[in-house]
Design a protein around this motif. Sequence first.
Motif, PDB file in Angstrom:
ATOM      1  N   PHE A  94       0.801  -1.339   0.091  1.00 59.70           N
ATOM      2  CA  PHE A  94      -0.103   0.121  -0.114  1.00 59.70           C
ATOM      3  C   PHE A  94       0.939   1.194  -0.078  1.00 59.70           C
ATOM      4  N   ASP A  96       0.491   4.275  -0.133  1.00 57.88           N
ATOM      5  CA  ASP A  96       0.420   5.540   0.566  1.00 57.88           C
ATOM      6  C   ASP A  96       0.271   5.490   1.938  1.00 57.88           C
ATOM      7  N   LEU A  97       0.392   4.362   2.609  1.00 61.07           N
ATOM      8  CA  LEU A  97       0.339   4.301   4.140  1.00 61.07           C
ATOM      9  C   LEU A  97       1.508   3.825   4.668  1.00 61.07           C
ATOM     10  N   ALA A 114     -13.233 -11.289   6.467  1.00 58.50           N
ATOM     11  CA  ALA A 114     -13.371 -10.563   5.413  1.00 58.50           C
ATOM     12  C   ALA A 114     -13.916  -9.237   5.175  1.00 58.50           C
ATOM     13  N   ASN A 118     -16.458  -1.927  11.637  1.00 56.66           N
ATOM     14  CA  ASN A 118     -16.070  -1.344  12.838  1.00 56.66           C
ATOM     15  C   ASN A 118     -15.583   0.029  12.743  1.00 56.66           C
ATOM     16  N   VAL A 123      -8.474   2.590  16.137  1.00 59.65           N
ATOM     17  CA  VAL A 123      -7.065   1.902  15.576  1.00 59.65           C
ATOM     18  C   VAL A 123      -6.283   1.654  16.956  1.00 59.65           C
TER      19      VAL A 123
ATOM     20  N   PRO B 206     -10.287   1.216  12.340  1.00 56.65           N
ATOM     21  CA  PRO B 206      -9.881  -0.045  11.264  1.00 56.65           C
ATOM     22  C   PRO B 206     -10.611   0.209   9.818  1.00 56.65           C
ATOM     23  N   PHE B 207     -12.046   0.280   9.987  1.00 51.53           N
ATOM     24  CA  PHE B 207     -12.762   0.492   8.869  1.00 51.53           C
ATOM     25  C   PHE B 207     -12.112   1.605   7.773  1.00 51.53           C
ATOM     26  N   MET B 209      -9.235   2.725   8.083  1.00 53.50           N
ATOM     27  CA  MET B 209      -7.895   2.352   7.615  1.00 53.50           C
ATOM     28  C   MET B 209      -7.938   1.307   6.244  1.00 53.50           C
ATOM     29  N   MET B 210      -8.977   0.494   6.351  1.00 53.88           N
ATOM     30  CA  MET B 210      -9.147  -0.577   5.187  1.00 53.88           C
ATOM     31  C   MET B 210      -9.590   0.220   3.800  1.00 53.88           C
ATOM     32  N   ARG B 212      -8.711   3.462   3.105  1.00 55.66           N
ATOM     33  CA  ARG B 212      -7.608   3.925   2.743  1.00 55.66           C
ATOM     34  C   ARG B 212      -6.711   3.037   2.008  1.00 55.66           C
ATOM     35  N   ALA B 213      -6.608   1.771   2.481  1.00 52.17           N
ATOM     36  CA  ALA B 213      -5.759   0.812   2.002  1.00 52.17           C
ATOM     37  C   ALA B 213      -6.394   0.372   0.439  1.00 52.17           C
ATOM     38  N   LYS B 215      -7.986   2.495  -1.304  1.00 45.47           N
ATOM     39  CA  LYS B 215      -7.577   3.518  -2.385  1.00 45.47           C
ATOM     40  C   LYS B 215      -5.986   3.436  -2.581  1.00 45.47           C
ATOM     41  N   SER B 216      -5.494   2.754  -1.962  1.00 42.29           N
ATOM     42  CA  SER B 216      -4.225   2.792  -2.146  1.00 42.29           C
ATOM     43  C   SER B 216      -3.719   1.653  -3.253  1.00 42.29           C
ATOM     44  N   ASN B 217      -4.314   0.480  -2.654  1.00 42.95           N
ATOM     45  CA  ASN B 217      -3.896  -0.525  -3.828  1.00 42.95           C
ATOM     46  C   ASN B 217      -5.398  -1.622  -3.469  1.00 42.95           C
ATOM     47  N   ASN B 219      -6.169  -4.179  -5.435  1.00 45.72           N
ATOM     48  CA  ASN B 219      -5.969  -5.490  -5.688  1.00 45.72           C
ATOM     49  C   ASN B 219      -5.045  -6.345  -4.262  1.00 45.72           C
ATOM     50  N   ARG B 220      -4.265  -5.605  -3.871  1.00 45.25           N
ATOM     51  CA  ARG B 220      -3.557  -6.072  -2.776  1.00 45.25           C
ATOM     52  C   ARG B 220      -4.671  -6.464  -1.550  1.00 45.25           C
ATOM     53  N   MET B 221      -5.501  -5.494  -1.511  1.00 39.24           N
ATOM     54  CA  MET B 221      -6.846  -5.778  -0.603  1.00 39.24           C
ATOM     55  C   MET B 221      -7.297  -7.142  -0.680  1.00 39.24           C
ATOM     56  N   ARG B 222      -7.577  -7.400  -1.996  1.00 40.73           N
ATOM     57  CA  ARG B 222      -8.145  -8.705  -2.345  1.00 40.73           C
ATOM     58  C   ARG B 222      -7.281  -9.988  -1.924  1.00 40.73           C
ATOM     59  N   PHE B 226      -9.336  -9.375   2.149  1.00 38.01           N
ATOM     60  CA  PHE B 226     -10.519  -8.842   2.440  1.00 38.01           C
ATOM     61  C   PHE B 226     -11.360  -8.597   1.112  1.00 38.01           C
TER      62      PHE B 226
END
Lengths: 254, 383
Positions: A94, A96-97, A114, A118, A123, B206-207, B209-210, B212-213, B215-217, B219-222, B226
Motif C-alpha cells: 500500500f 500511500d500508507l 473478510a 468497525n 485503531v 480500522p474501517f 484504515m481499510m 484508505r488501503a 484507495k492505495s491498492n 488488488n492487494r486488499m483482495r 478482504f
Amino acid sequence: MPTRNVVLHVADVHKSFGGLHALSDVDLQVEEGTIHAIIGPNGAGKSTLLNVCIGRLAPDTGAVVFDGQVITGKQPHEINQMGVVRVFQTPEIFPDLTLLQNVMVPAFAKRDGAFRLNAMQSVEKRTDIRDMALHWLEDVGLAGQKDAIAASLSRGDKRRLELAMGLVQNPRLLLLDEPTAGMSRHDTNSTIDLLKKFKGRGMTKVIIEHDMHVVFSLADRITVLAQGRIIADGPPDEVRGNPKVQEAYLGGAH
Amino acid sequence: MFNNPARNDWMLLAGFSAVILCLPILLEPIGAAYPALMQKFCIFGIFAIGFNILFGLTGYLSFGHAAFLGVGSYAAVWSFKLFTMNAIPAIVMAVFFAAAFAVVVGYVCLRRSGIYFSILTLAFAQMCYNLAYSVLTPLTNGETGLQLTLNDPRVVDGLFFEPSAGLPRVDLFGLPISGGGYAGFYLCAITLIVCFYIAMRIFRSPFGMMLRAIKSNQNRMRYTGFNTRPYLLAAFVISGMYAGLAGGLMAATDPLVGAERMQWTASGEVVLMTILGGVGTLVGPVLGAAVIKYFENIFSSFDDHALHGVLGFLPNSIENPIVSFLSLFVGDGWNLTLGVVFMLIVIFLPGGIMEGLRRIWNLFNRRPGNRDAMPVAQTQPAE
C-alpha cells in the motif's frame, strides 16, 4: 522420510492463452511444513502456476486442492482467508500508507475476517494488531522506519515489507514469487535466514526462484517446469543430477 | 503535545465546535453573519464531509451525490406534509430514504471503478433529475416543486393541535426552524458537529484504515483477504446518508424542494468543495463548502456601484478601467473568480486549502532541530 500430509495438490491443471500452452498436465503435490521450490527457465509457466493457485487465473481443466478443499473458482479473499498467502514478484504493497499500517492491514484481515463494519472502533485501541505488526516489522528489519511512507522504500525493502505483510497472517501456505529478486547479496542471505527460521512450524512454502543459491539453501523438494510441463520433481540432490534439467537450463540459455 | 493522538482528536473536536458555534461573531467582519447563510455553510459542510468519506478515503469519485441530497429533501417535505412539522422525524426520514436509495445505487455502480464508476453515478443522478420532472410528478410535484399546502393531512400534528390559519412553520418542540432564524442555524450547527465527530471516528477506525488501503491498492486488499465490495458499499451508503441528512436539513430550514437540487451541477459543486478544501482531510471539506457558499452569496451581490464605492479614492481615469475589469469577477461573474481560485489551488496546492495552511504552519514551526522529521509527519493529513 515419514509421509506427511499433502497440503496443496495441483491436480492435472491445464491452462492455455490462445495457442500457447502455458501449463500442460501439471500435477504437483506439496507436503505440509516443507519448502517446495519451483524452478524453470523464463516462460516455463511458473508464475501462471502461482496465479492459478491463488485464484487470479482459472485453469482450463483440472483443479487446485488446498487442505482437502477445491479452491479453484473461489474469490481471492476467500482463498486468503483459508490460509493461502501470496507474495508477488513486483511488490504489491500500500504505497500511500506507513510501513506499520501496511502490516496492520493484513493483521486485521487475519483477526477480523473478510469484512467488519468497525467504524466506531479506534485503531489506537487495537494494541494486539499493532504489536503483531511491529513484531514482524522487526523480524524483517524495518521497524526503525515504521512511520515512513511505503512508497519511499527501495525495491528490496518493499519486498521485505511484503514478506512481513504475508508472515503477519501466519499463513498455512505461503507462495513466494522470486522473493529475493532485486536484493543485494546481504539482503538475500538475511531473507533466506528469515524463511528458514519459520521452517516446519506448520507453515508450508512454495517458492519460485531463479537464484540457485537461494533454491539449494532452502528447498526440501524441487519441481522443474519447462514449457508448461513438469520435467523433474524430487529432492534437491536428485534434481541437480538430472540430465533433463541440465538440458532445459543449458539448452534454453543458448 | 503531539504524542497523544486521542487527545489531539478531542482538541480538534473542541476547536471545531467552538468555531462553528461562534460563527455569528467570527463572520461579522466579512458580512456573512446572518443565519440563512451560516446554516448553508453548515448544511453544505455536512454534505461535503460525507462526500469526503467516500472520495477522500476510498478514492471513488461520485458525480451523483446530489441525488441523495434531493431524496433527503423530498422525504423530509413529505414528512412535514403527512405527519408533523417537527424537524426530527423529517430528518430521520431523510436519512433513511437516502440510505435505502444509496444501497441500490451503490450496489449497481460499485461494480465498476475509476471513471466508469463516476459515469454510472452521474447517469443515476441525471435519471433521478429527469424522473422528478416526468414520471414521478405525483411525488415531486414536477416543475412547481414540492411544498407545503393548507390541505396537507399532517396526521400527528392534527391529534395535538388545532390547525392554525396560514402555513405552519417547521419547528423543533416549539423552536422555529424554518424562516431563517438562529434556531435553524443552531440546529444545523449542532448536527454538523455531530457529523464531524462521526467522520473523525471513521477516519481513526480500522474501517477507515481499510478504506484508505483500498484507495492505495485495491488488488492487494483482495489478496490480503478482504472482500472489498462491502467496504466500498458501506462507505457509499454512509456518505449517501450524510447527503440525505444535508437534504433533510435544507428542507427543514426552507420546506420547498425542486428537482434542480439533484442536477449534475449540484453534484459537481460538492466535488469542488472537497477538492478546494482538501481531499481526505477532516476540516478541509467544511472549509471548501464555506468558501464556495461565501463566494456564491457575498461576491455575487457586489456590483459596479459597490466597486466604485471601494475605489472612489482613485482618480476617475484610473478608477473606471479598474472597475470595469474587476466587475468581470463580481456580481454575476462570481463563477469566474471561483474558477480562477480553483485552478490556482489545484495547480499550486493539490492538497487544497488544508495543504496551504499546513505549509504556513510548517513555515513558522520549522526549527533547525526538527527539519528532518518533517516528511514523516505528512502521512496523515494533519487537520
